[in-house]
Design a protein around this motif. Sequence first.
Motif, mmCIF file in Angstrom:
data_model
loop_
_atom_site.group_PDB
_atom_site.id
_atom_site.type_symbol
_atom_site.label_atom_id
_atom_site.label_comp_id
_atom_site.label_asym_id
_atom_site.label_seq_id
_atom_site.Cartn_x
_atom_site.Cartn_y
_atom_site.Cartn_z
ATOM 1 N N HIS A 79 0.869 -1.170 0.000
ATOM 2 C CA HIS A 79 0.000 0.000 0.000
ATOM 3 C C HIS A 79 0.904 1.217 0.000
ATOM 4 O O HIS A 79 1.813 1.318 0.831
ATOM 5 C CB HIS A 79 -0.914 0.004 1.231
ATOM 6 N N ASP A 80 0.693 2.144 -0.938
ATOM 7 C CA ASP A 80 1.649 3.227 -1.145
ATOM 8 C C ASP A 80 0.963 4.593 -1.219
ATOM 9 O O ASP A 80 0.982 5.260 -2.255
ATOM 10 C CB ASP A 80 2.440 2.967 -2.432
ATOM 11 N N PRO A 81 0.361 5.056 -0.115
ATOM 12 C CA PRO A 81 -0.281 6.375 -0.127
ATOM 13 C C PRO A 81 0.768 7.488 -0.081
ATOM 14 O O PRO A 81 1.919 7.278 0.332
ATOM 15 C CB PRO A 81 -1.114 6.361 1.160
ATOM 16 N N ALA A 82 0.368 8.667 -0.486
ATOM 17 C CA ALA A 82 1.257 9.829 -0.384
ATOM 18 C C ALA A 82 1.415 10.208 1.089
ATOM 19 O O ALA A 82 0.466 10.163 1.862
ATOM 20 C CB ALA A 82 0.681 10.993 -1.183
ATOM 21 N N LEU A 83 2.636 10.595 1.456
ATOM 22 C CA LEU A 83 2.934 10.985 2.838
ATOM 23 C C LEU A 83 3.436 12.424 2.863
ATOM 24 O O LEU A 83 4.213 12.835 2.006
ATOM 25 C CB LEU A 83 3.985 10.049 3.441
ATOM 26 N N ALA A 84 3.000 13.154 3.889
ATOM 27 C CA ALA A 84 3.365 14.569 3.974
ATOM 28 C C ALA A 84 4.424 14.844 5.034
ATOM 29 O O ALA A 84 4.899 15.967 5.161
ATOM 30 C CB ALA A 84 2.119 15.408 4.266
ATOM 31 N N TRP A 277 -5.741 2.948 7.835
ATOM 32 C CA TRP A 277 -5.020 3.963 8.598
ATOM 33 C C TRP A 277 -4.109 4.832 7.743
ATOM 34 O O TRP A 277 -3.401 5.696 8.263
ATOM 35 C CB TRP A 277 -4.185 3.276 9.690
ATOM 36 N N GLY A 278 -4.113 4.605 6.424
ATOM 37 C CA GLY A 278 -3.334 5.455 5.530
ATOM 38 C C GLY A 278 -1.831 5.288 5.683
ATOM 39 O O GLY A 278 -1.072 6.265 5.557
ATOM 40 N N LEU A 279 -1.362 4.061 5.894
ATOM 41 C CA LEU A 279 0.054 3.811 6.119
ATOM 42 C C LEU A 279 0.708 3.180 4.892
ATOM 43 O O LEU A 279 0.126 2.295 4.250
ATOM 44 C CB LEU A 279 0.235 2.867 7.309
ATOM 45 N N ARG A 280 1.900 3.641 4.582
ATOM 46 C CA ARG A 280 2.681 3.005 3.516
ATOM 47 C C ARG A 280 3.251 1.707 4.070
ATOM 48 O O ARG A 280 3.990 1.709 5.052
ATOM 49 C CB ARG A 280 3.803 3.921 3.030
ATOM 50 N N ALA A 281 2.918 0.596 3.418
ATOM 51 C CA ALA A 281 3.264 -0.716 3.968
ATOM 52 C C ALA A 281 3.486 -1.708 2.848
ATOM 53 O O ALA A 281 3.062 -1.502 1.706
ATOM 54 C CB ALA A 281 2.134 -1.208 4.880
ATOM 55 N N GLU A 310 6.876 -10.812 6.607
ATOM 56 C CA GLU A 310 6.931 -9.616 7.452
ATOM 57 C C GLU A 310 6.036 -8.535 6.877
ATOM 58 O O GLU A 310 6.021 -8.326 5.652
ATOM 59 C CB GLU A 310 8.357 -9.056 7.537
ATOM 60 N N LEU A 311 5.303 -7.860 7.751
ATOM 61 C CA LEU A 311 4.649 -6.613 7.363
ATOM 62 C C LEU A 311 5.601 -5.494 7.757
ATOM 63 O O LEU A 311 5.961 -5.356 8.937
ATOM 64 C CB LEU A 311 3.301 -6.428 8.043
ATOM 65 N N GLN A 312 6.025 -4.724 6.766
ATOM 66 C CA GLN A 312 6.980 -3.649 6.989
ATOM 67 C C GLN A 312 6.310 -2.301 6.742
ATOM 68 O O GLN A 312 5.519 -2.157 5.805
ATOM 69 C CB GLN A 312 8.190 -3.813 6.063
ATOM 70 N N LEU A 313 6.617 -1.343 7.609
ATOM 71 C CA LEU A 313 6.103 0.014 7.465
ATOM 72 C C LEU A 313 7.256 0.949 7.114
ATOM 73 O O LEU A 313 8.378 0.776 7.593
ATOM 74 C CB LEU A 313 5.418 0.467 8.755
ATOM 75 N N TRP A 314 6.962 1.938 6.291
ATOM 76 C CA TRP A 314 7.987 2.845 5.776
ATOM 77 C C TRP A 314 8.302 3.935 6.798
ATOM 78 O O TRP A 314 7.402 4.499 7.425
ATOM 79 C CB TRP A 314 7.494 3.480 4.482
ATOM 80 N N LEU A 315 9.600 4.201 6.976
ATOM 81 C CA LEU A 315 10.054 5.323 7.801
ATOM 82 C C LEU A 315 10.558 6.403 6.870
ATOM 83 O O LEU A 315 11.692 6.327 6.364
ATOM 84 C CB LEU A 315 11.165 4.874 8.762
#
Length: 390
Positions: A79-84, A277-281, A310-315
């Motif tokens: 999942h690749d939403p835009a992040l601000a 939750w709008g998370l890039r994952a 693994e479920l990975q979240l972007w930092l």
Amino acid sequence: MSTILRVVLDADLGEEPRRMIQEQVGYLDEAVTDVELDGDTLRVVTSHPVEGLQTGVQELVDRTVRSFRRVRQVELASHDPALAVDRDPEPALIARGDLVHVGHGTASFQGRLLAVMDGLDRVFAAEGHRLGGVEQRHPTTVPAASLSANGYLRSFPHHAILAAPARPGIDSLRALGDGPDAEGTYPSSAMDRPAQVLAPTVCHHTFERLRGRTVASSPTILTAVGRCHRHEGAATDGLRRLQTFTMREIVVVAGADEVTDIRQGLIDHAVGLTREWGLRARVVTASDPFFASTEDRKRAYQSMMKLKYELQLWLPYAGEWLACASFNHHQSSLVDVYDITGADERVLHSGCVGYGLERWALAINAQHGTDDARWPTPLRDVLAGSDTAG
């Protein structure tokens, strides 16, 4: 006088082996104080020159590279939403008083950050309960003999933190009471044998509890939240890599197909949360951090059979992925070790899912900022009803 060693890695080496090499170099010698990757160059900082360390680092690199030759990372979902937001949230969390690093790899929480962690645990626990999971509570330590028998200490000796009481005797007690020496070391003569290990996972307790038993129902699902402890050495890095952290786990004992289906359902649930939750994952195949020695075949088999996701979240501020949940299929390895059988005499397998609460909270604050009033409404709802929300 500090020294710096440099080892150049192959430009084609993948992300996972690079990360594992960086994490494990610190275990080669206590003088290692920092390990960094600058492009293809591994930079190892030591407090003083160490004879043979350059050779040791190169051997670790070579073994790790060999162990990944037959490993191919596969992406299952993303999942690749835009992040601000692209700022490290930890300084703001510390300034607000929500986070205090109280020691090497240990942290204390309060306020909104604690409320997020509590809320996340409620969400993950609710999914386990929906599947019929029974809530459990476990002690801080697990018998060392248990971790030896199930192979954990053989595969992950670098992570073990052994717990030992004072040795009986007036001299031992006096020596312990006198405190550590100038280097901060307590005399070994004052310590008894370490029969316990600070629990590195939650699920080991579950299997120890089931040892020698016949499970009446299939699937049998159990869940618990607890503190986990893994020695991380020089790899410790704020909330990204704590030595003591909080894990919610869901353990499944059932037939092979049931374990696979339940694991996939839990993956789908977690991916659904990241979208809500709008998370890039992303969800990718992964392997455990075996210490690079004789575990080449385990890593290749784990990858080939897709036994670990693994479920990975972007930092955004770090430009890297952070593993925040793992979805594991043990096949029959643990039910065999712990002599767990089914009432209908069919072959049982097991699996577990672990959610790292501190990492989820870090990634959420990293992607959406530390002002939860600006978070997506479904994510703000995670805080609702928390006694620690403030």
